[in-house]
Design an enzyme around this catalytic site. Structure first.
Site, PDB file in Angstrom:
ATOM      1  N   ALA A   1       0.848  -1.193   0.000  1.00  0.00           N
ATOM      2  CA  ALA A   1       0.000   0.000   0.000  1.00  0.00           C
ATOM      3  C   ALA A   1       0.883   1.242   0.000  1.00  0.00           C
ATOM      4  CB  ALA A   1      -0.905   0.012   1.226  1.00  0.00           C
ATOM      5  N   LYS A   2       0.576   2.168  -0.881  1.00  0.00           N
ATOM      6  CA  LYS A   2       1.286   3.452  -0.888  1.00  0.00           C
ATOM      7  C   LYS A   2       0.557   4.351   0.107  1.00  0.00           C
ATOM      8  CE  LYS A   2       3.059   7.002  -4.080  1.00  0.00           C
ATOM      9  NZ  LYS A   2       4.500   6.795  -3.819  1.00  0.00           N
ATOM     10  N   SER A   3       0.906   4.160   1.365  1.00  0.00           N
ATOM     11  CA  SER A   3       0.172   4.814   2.447  1.00  0.00           C
ATOM     12  C   SER A   3       0.975   5.953   3.061  1.00  0.00           C
ATOM     13  CB  SER A   3      -0.204   3.795   3.524  1.00  0.00           C
ATOM     14  OG  SER A   3       0.939   3.216   4.108  1.00  0.00           O
TER      15      SER A   3
ATOM     16  N   TYR B   1       5.675   6.644   4.960  1.00  0.00           N
ATOM     17  CA  TYR B   1       6.739   7.537   4.500  1.00  0.00           C
ATOM     18  C   TYR B   1       7.496   8.233   5.622  1.00  0.00           C
ATOM     19  CZ  TYR B   1       5.860   6.554  -0.318  1.00  0.00           C
ATOM     20  OH  TYR B   1       5.784   5.902  -1.528  1.00  0.00           O
TER      21      TYR B   1
END
Length: 308
Positions: free
Chosen positions: A159-161, A165
């Site tokens: 998931a690019k959550s 980051y």
């Protein structure tokens, strides 16, 4: 110029809102706990006008990320794609960076995240080249981070959550403080995973192009583009585990991402990579990539979407 003080419009929950009025409450849930998903998308100037690169693929990944995290998105794939076309068109952009994001609102607080509404925004702004022509040719200096990339039982790596980051920011800050341009992050078993926000490739001495597979790295859209372009050239591409010392002795290394595109790596952990500048494979892939996004190549026209 501050990102909060600009002209233009932002798509916010189905409506176009003046840029300076696109605001949320300080008790917005995602602001406190980091549970949200986003994308970075590019639009390029072509001979036929502005075109959004791989819009469908980015939108599909956004929805996959939301599904992985259990977020219910109140807009369809088609509505989210149209929102991205709209902000490029309505802001009259000839080249742009787009930021779709889905986040929880201020309807409640606490880790249970119950009774929360999911909100969606899409912003777009003028975005020329992220790096200088000199950097595209000479490459960047990177180092192994002391921060380990996420383990699959710690967070959901595909998931690019938003919250993921924090790990990236710590790694990048550390690398920059040590005089480098980017970090290389290892997975929990010590294998190369990716950069702070980029995927990594190496060209082995036998000419084979390799990139980490496995579970820790994000399946980048630019990464996939490069793999397809390389295979079109008849080059062998392998997804495999890569150790640091394999990178040290590679003929070439480069990193890929939507924002940075394709950046040669000239030095890693104090070791010069190859000849210490952009190699022939990297150079060829840069040319193919920029020709693709600018519409100069006839192959894969479906990758370019007209926002009109």
């Amino acid at each position: 110029m501050s990102f909060s003080d600009r002209d233009g419009v932002i798509w916010f929950d189905g409506q176009l809102v003046p840029w300076r009025e696109a605001k949320v409450h300080v008790l917005t849930h995602t602001l406190h706990y980091g549970l949200g998903v986003f994308e970075g998308v590019r639009a390029y100037e072509t001979q036929d006008g502005v075109r959004i690169f791989r819009l469908q693929d980015h939108t599909d990944r956004l929805l996959r990320s939301a599904h992985i995290l259990g977020m219910n998105i109140p807009f369809s794939r088609e509505e989210l794609m149209e929102a991205q076309r709209t902000v490029v068109r309505e802001n009259n952009l000839s080249q742009a960076y787009l930021r779709p994001m889905c986040f929880y609102g201020s309807e409640g607080m606490g880790l249970k995240a119950q009774g929360l509404g999911t909100h969606c925004i899409v912003a777009a702004w003028e975005w020329p080249s992220y790096v200088s022509p000199q950097t595209l040719k000479e490459g960047i200096k990177v180092r192994t981070s002391s921060y380990t990339r996420h383990h699959v039982n710690i967070t959901l790596c595909k998931a690019k959550s938003n919250g993921n980051y924090v790990n990236s920011m710590l790694a990048l800050q550390e690398a920059v403080s040590c005089g480098c341009d980017e970090a290389v992050m290892l997975d929990n078993e010590g294998y190369v995973a990716e950069g702070s926000a980029m995927n990594i490739f190496i060209v082995k001495p036998d000419g084979v192009l390799c990139t980490p597979g496995g579970t820790s790295c994000l399946e980048g859209i630019t990464r996939d583009t490069i793999m397809q372009l390389a295979r079109e050239q008849g080059w062998e591409v392998r997804e495999k585990r890569i150790t640091r010392d394999e990178v040290y002795i590679a003929s070439e290394a480069f990193m890929t991402g939507t924002a940075a595109e394709i950046l040669p790596v000239r030095e890693y952990d104090g070791r010069v990579i190859g000849d210490g500048s952009r190699g022939p494979v990297t150079s060829r892939l840069q040319t193919l990539y920029f020709d693709q996004v600018s519409g100069k190549r006839q192959q894969r026209p479906e990758w370019l979407t007209d926002p009109a």
